[in-house]
Design a protein around this motif. Structure first.
Motif, PDB file in Angstrom:
ATOM      1  N   GLY A   1     -49.514  42.451 -25.105  1.00  0.00           N
ATOM      2  CA  GLY A   1     -48.713  43.658 -25.020  1.00  0.00           C
ATOM      3  C   GLY A   1     -47.331  43.452 -24.462  1.00  0.00           C
ATOM      4  N   THR A   2     -47.025  42.221 -23.953  1.00  0.00           N
ATOM      5  CA  THR A   2     -45.690  41.989 -23.406  1.00  0.00           C
ATOM      6  C   THR A   2     -44.737  41.574 -24.510  1.00  0.00           C
ATOM      7  OG1 THR A   2     -46.952  40.885 -21.708  1.00  0.00           O
ATOM      8  CG2 THR A   2     -44.600  40.942 -21.414  1.00  0.00           C
TER       9      THR A   2
ATOM     10  N   ASP B 161     -63.200  35.316 -29.861  1.00  0.00           N
ATOM     11  CA  ASP B 161     -62.399  35.898 -28.786  1.00  0.00           C
ATOM     12  C   ASP B 161     -61.241  34.982 -28.403  1.00  0.00           C
ATOM     13  OD1 ASP B 161     -63.529  33.872 -27.254  1.00  0.00           O
ATOM     14  OD2 ASP B 161     -64.913  35.204 -26.194  1.00  0.00           O
ATOM     15  N   ALA B 162     -60.448  35.423 -27.426  1.00  0.00           N
ATOM     16  CA  ALA B 162     -59.249  34.681 -27.026  1.00  0.00           C
ATOM     17  C   ALA B 162     -59.588  33.287 -26.527  1.00  0.00           C
ATOM     18  CB  ALA B 162     -58.486  35.464 -25.952  1.00  0.00           C
TER      19      ALA B 162
ATOM     20  N   ARG C 288     -44.328  42.153 -34.505  1.00  0.00           N
ATOM     21  CA  ARG C 288     -43.040  41.867 -33.860  1.00  0.00           C
ATOM     22  C   ARG C 288     -42.834  42.770 -32.657  1.00  0.00           C
ATOM     23  NH1 ARG C 288     -43.086  37.070 -35.651  1.00  0.00           N
ATOM     24  NH2 ARG C 288     -42.155  36.665 -37.699  1.00  0.00           N
ATOM     25  N   ALA C 289     -43.202  44.036 -32.779  1.00  0.00           N
ATOM     26  CA  ALA C 289     -43.047  44.957 -31.658  1.00  0.00           C
ATOM     27  C   ALA C 289     -43.927  44.559 -30.478  1.00  0.00           C
ATOM     28  CB  ALA C 289     -43.389  46.380 -32.108  1.00  0.00           C
ATOM     29  N   ALA C 290     -45.068  43.924 -30.779  1.00  0.00           N
ATOM     30  CA  ALA C 290     -45.977  43.469 -29.723  1.00  0.00           C
ATOM     31  C   ALA C 290     -45.507  42.184 -29.065  1.00  0.00           C
ATOM     32  CB  ALA C 290     -47.380  43.277 -30.283  1.00  0.00           C
TER      33      ALA C 290
ATOM     34  N   SER D 207     -55.270  41.663 -29.441  1.00  0.00           N
ATOM     35  CA  SER D 207     -56.329  41.462 -28.442  1.00  0.00           C
ATOM     36  C   SER D 207     -56.468  40.005 -28.028  1.00  0.00           C
ATOM     37  CB  SER D 207     -57.665  41.975 -28.991  1.00  0.00           C
ATOM     38  OG  SER D 207     -58.222  41.077 -29.945  1.00  0.00           O
ATOM     39  N   VAL D 208     -56.021  39.060 -28.867  1.00  0.00           N
ATOM     40  CA  VAL D 208     -56.123  37.640 -28.510  1.00  0.00           C
ATOM     41  C   VAL D 208     -54.735  37.024 -28.272  1.00  0.00           C
ATOM     42  CG1 VAL D 208     -58.309  37.339 -29.741  1.00  0.00           C
ATOM     43  CG2 VAL D 208     -56.150  36.882 -30.942  1.00  0.00           C
TER      44      VAL D 208
END
Length: 545
Positions: free
Chosen positions: A29-30, A98-99, A185-187, A144-145
């Motif tokens: 999210g950054t 998962d991540a 790109r926004a994420a 999410s990952v």
């Protein structure tokens, strides 16, 4: 992974393999500043060192065979691959990766000095396959990952979703893909993004081809590559070269993200895929390492994941002409075979043009120099501010074929070294092909070898009556009674109405001075089956023989 065009719905549970990859560090999210990673410039892909990178690799079905991945990546690297496309799942159709798992896959790719292309498989055939999910769901998964991928831009490429539309409502692909790119790109994702075509990856509706420019322009980083999957839709050389060539001419990045040597929806022309991508410096990723089921086990390259038991397909893609062993170069970010060299070769000399005909010309130029060795040269046509690849080779000369009569060409040359660096462009040379009218140095004999109700077989002999060899040719004629070519050997046919064009096969390309080659075909007819009386070879009229 890809599915059948006509039979897509019946094989959706088939385990088809693909390899894609991502990598670790940074909170989801950054928004991040652009990291040093892969970049698209002028329709080509460059790695973090600035060296051009051409993918040569395979797909691996990690999400279904997680316990096989460690050895699989080691094995494909040992066989020469520089890239692996890794199948992941968002958890909507298969077990979620998962991540932590994604980070582990990336780590293994890096340990084997492989570039990781990571893809979400759950989107396969959306709109036609009921269990498939949208690209929007794939983007949710990537976010999410994200912690596993940030900081790994130099080693990974993000393939948003596998074959994200089936054969219905494919017009929605364009808007969905633009939205997905915008959200990533926004994420804060700065990775090179890869987008798959609709029609189960094969784009027979040309939706991706015709909208690629606007999709590329929608990416704020202009860092998106396009992936076409080539199976039964691409069973002729003309279909393959036309599709890929349009992207090259438009300066848009394209690779073959999946293909096999055959498929239940048609016999794939893998030889042309391999030779044309090599000539045009385009990437390819074969499907797939091992583990296929549902009737397509013949797509396994390694029987039972055993590199000592390569199938016919495995031998072809790894060890055959224009295959991985012969053409793969390790990414410069790992050393690239040049010890980390980032110095480009000197520019080649301005080409000298000789032997101009209506359809070809011969070029030669002074060699480049480089500390780690020049490995090849690329000849391009220059028109305004754009370049079109014409041919590539390892010597300081080239023969151009298939040119248009009475046309001006401006050409130049680039050099490449063992580390993947490319020189500045040579000086340009301009020439004009001849008119191609009048009688050429050729003679053609056409013979109906057999005939039956509605069908016939014909033999065609092309004789070179000149004093120099013909290297590469196109033979054209017209039927007078609506006949149709249904199958040809010795050449690749295309037919538009009455006119037939036959382009040489690799083994018939050269007609020695005073020599001849033969081709044959089967055709259909109704009522009358008159023998054609006029033929042209590379635009010049041929005498009867």
């Amino acid at each position: 992974m890809r599915r059948l065009t006509a039979l897509a719905g019946t094989l959706l549970a088939t385990l088809l393999l693909m390899a894609t990859v991502l990598t670790p560090t940074a909170p989801a999210g950054t928004v991040h500043l652009a990291a040093a990673g892969f970049k698209v410039t002028g329709g080509r892909l460059y790695d973090a060192t600035g060296a051009e990178f051409v993918m040569r690799g395979v797909n691996h079905a990690h999400t279904w065979y997680t316990s096989r991945t460690t050895k699989a990546l080691s094995d494909v690297k040992a066989l020469g691959a520089n890239t692996v496309r890794v199948v992941l799942s968002s958890g909507d159709q298969w077990t979620r990766n998962d991540a932590t798992d994604v980070a582990n896959v990336i780590s293994q790719c890096k340990a084997n000095k492989l570039i990781c292309v990571l893809e979400v498989h759950d989107t396969t055939g959306y709109g036609e396959q009921s269990a498939a999910v949208t690209l929007a769901k794939a983007v949710d998964y990537w976010i999410s990952v994200q912690s596993a991928m940030t900081g790994q831009e130099a080693y990974t490429i993000l393939n948003i979703g596998n074959e994200p539309w089936g054969n219905t409502n494919t017009s929605a692909w364009t808007a969905d893909t633009k939205t997905a790119i915008g959200r990533l790109r926004a994420a804060g994702f700065t990775h090179t993004l890869m987008v798959d075509a609709p029609n189960w990856g094969q784009d027979w509706s040309f939706t991706m081809r015709d909208n690629a420019a606007s999709v590329f322009a929608s990416d704020t980083l202009r860092n998106t590559v396009f992936s076409i999957h080539m199976y039964g839709v691409f069973d002729t050389a003309a279909e393959i070269t036309d599709y890929l060539g349009r992207f090259v001419s438009a300066g848009l990045p394209i690779l073959v993200g999946e293909f096999g040597n055959t498929h239940s929806d048609g016999d794939v022309d893998e030889d042309t895929i391999l030779s044309y991508t090599q000539a045009q410096r385009l990437g390819y990723l074969g499907w797939s390492w091992s583990g296929n089921g549902g009737g397509v086990e013949y797509l396994d390259m390694a029987v039972g994941f055993d590199p000592a038991q390569l199938s016919t397909w495995g031998q072809r893609i790894f060890n055959g002409a224009d295959g991985i062993k012969a053409t793969s170069r390790e990414a410069a970010v790992y050393g690239g075979g040049g010890g980390g060299d980032t110095t480009a070769p000197t520019a080649p000399g301005t080409p000298t043009v000789t032997g101009v005909t209506s359809s070809g010309a011969a070029l030669s130029w002074a060699a480049s120099t480089d500390a780690v060795g020049v490995t090849g040269y690329d000849v391009v046509r220059v028109s305004g501010g754009t370049e079109t690849a014409l041919t590539s080779g390892s010597t300081t000369s080239a023969t151009l074929t298939g040119l248009t009569a009475s046309t001006a060409y401006t050409v130049a040359v680039y050099a490449r070294d063992a580390a993947g660096n490319r020189s500045t462009r040579s000086g340009t040379a301009t020439f004009t092909t001849s008119a191609g009218s009048g009688t050429g140095t050729c003679a053609v004999a056409y013979k109906i070898a057999s005939q039956w109700q509605g069908g016939f077989g014909a033999d065609v002999t092309i004789r070179n009556t000149g004093t120099t060899a013909v290297n590469g040719w196109t033979l054209r004629w017209s039927f007078a009674n609506g006949q149709t070519v249904t199958q040809m050997w010795g050449a690749t046919p295309t037919q538009s109405g009455a006119q037939v064009s036959a382009v040489n096969a690799p083994y018939t390309a050269t007609i020695p001075a005073g020599g001849s080659v033969g081709i044959g075909f089967n055709g259909s007819w109704t009522g009358t089956n008159a023998v054609p009386t006029a033929f042209t070879l590379n635009g010049a009229s041929c005498a009867g023989s």
